[in-house]
Write an enzyme that holds these catalytic residues in place. Structure first.
Site, short mmCIF file in Angstrom:
data_model
loop_
_atom_site.label_atom_id
_atom_site.label_comp_id
_atom_site.label_asym_id
_atom_site.label_seq_id
_atom_site.Cartn_x
_atom_site.Cartn_y
_atom_site.Cartn_z
N SER A 167 34.58 135.71 47.60
CA SER A 167 33.55 136.73 47.74
C SER A 167 32.20 136.20 47.26
O SER A 167 31.67 135.26 47.85
CB SER A 167 33.97 137.99 46.98
OG SER A 167 33.21 139.11 47.39
N ASP A 266 39.37 143.10 56.13
CA ASP A 266 38.24 142.96 55.22
C ASP A 266 36.94 143.27 55.95
O ASP A 266 36.70 142.77 57.06
CB ASP A 266 38.22 141.52 54.69
CG ASP A 266 37.15 141.27 53.64
OD1 ASP A 266 36.43 142.22 53.26
OD2 ASP A 266 37.03 140.10 53.20
#
Length: 326
Positions: A167, A266
């Site tokens: 991330s 996602d």
């Protein structure tokens, strides 16, 4: 009667609340846990905390896989890892990342350095980037055998240095690889490969499945405005948008291999594929691979390491390609 309720300047729920008096309340995160110098009971991995620099304060969690008498001085690949958390929460010392790195190190058999970089909004970007570059330089400084960390000196294989992160940490990986293509690491050490997991990248222009309506008010934009309010170009700054105005060519990435991993459910999936396609078309001379796990969400392999899909993600070929089995 005077109210004692503090005024909120900004908040990103359910993660953080920043008050007008400058105080910060983090609403989400995991507990800080101590290292396991005498081996983790589940994985056999030893770990310890170390200080990289005093001013600014940069520290790290080091991990060493279980070694036998025969392999005590074995030179291991080195993985420098940058945790996620939007640049404003989580920690290299949290129970979440301690458990994940213990598991990863035991499976992949690497020496890992998980970097504790400074967090926004107390320390706005580019502080985290500077801390992570300093950590890379610190690791490389041990390559001549004269550093202060015995695990790196005795067991570090400096011909096989990898950087990895998830991330926001994957965003850091990208930016470290770009910087390594321009600046030299200590003693000319090179980064062999980069592992980019569910990367936090963005731009003002929606792509693929991203909604055009409210795009500039998405959580990704809110986070960026919190952690780097002075960024030239805003969300099109090159450190967030690799094809933004003035962005350096991805052909100059300072690594020979790259693995980009995405998850099918996602919200950042398309950005990971977008990034991989840009790298592939840039003229970069390295070897790249895109790895997708369908039906999973953001960072599933870190939050639920016991699942079969998470175990597949941790296999050797998917983390550091072409390494011999331990």
């Amino acid at each position: 009667m005077t109210s004692t309720t503090k005024e909120v300047a900004t908040e990103i729920l359910p993660y953080i609340r920043v008050y007008k008096d400058g105080s910060v309340e983090r609403l989400k995160g995991t507990l800080i846990v101590p290292p396991s110098p005498d081996q983790d009971p589940d994985t056999g991995v030893s770990s310890k905390d170390i200080t990289i620099a005093e001013n600014p304060s940069i520290s790290a969690h080091l991990y060493l896989p279980k070694l036998t008498a025969h392999s005590q001085n074995q030179k291991l690949p080195i993985l420098v890892y940058f945790h996620g958390g939007g640049f404003f929460y989580e920690s290299a010392f949290s129970s979440l990342y301690h458990r994940y790195l213990n598991n990863l190190v035991s499976q992949v058999h690497v020496l890992a350095i998980s970097v504790e970089y400074r967090l926004a909004p107390e320390h706005l970007l580019p502080a985290a980037y500077e801390d992570c570059w300093a950590a890379l330089q610190w690791v490389a400084s041990h390559s001549a055998g004269n550093g202060k960390e015995p695990w790196l000196i005795n067991n570090g294989g400096f011909q096989r240095i990898f950087i990895g992160g998830d991330s926001a940490g994957a965003n850091i990986v990208h930016n470290m690889a770009i910087r390594a293509g321009v600046e030299s690491l200590t003693y000319g050490v090179k980064i062999l490969g980069a592992v980019v997991e569910h990367p936090y990248l963005w731009s003002s222009k929606p792509i693929r499945s991203e909604s055009k309506e409210g795009h500039d008010k998405s959580r990704r934009c809110l986070v960026w405005n919190l952690v780097y309010p002075s960024a030239t170009g805003g969300i099109d700054n090159p450190v967030l948008n690799p094809e933004g105005p003035g962005a350096p060519s991805l052909a100059g990435l300072g690594c020979n291999r790259m693995l980009v991993r995405v998850a099918g459910n996602d919200q950042l999936r398309d950005r990971g594929i977008w990034y991989f396609d840009m790298v592939r078309k840039s003229g970069w001379k390295g070897d790249g691979e895109l790895f997708e796990v369908e039906g999973e969400d953001h960072l599933f392999h870190i939050h639920n390491i016991e699942t079969e899909n998470a175990k597949d993600v941790c296999n050797i070929d998917n983390v550091v390609p072409d390494l011999p089995a331990p």
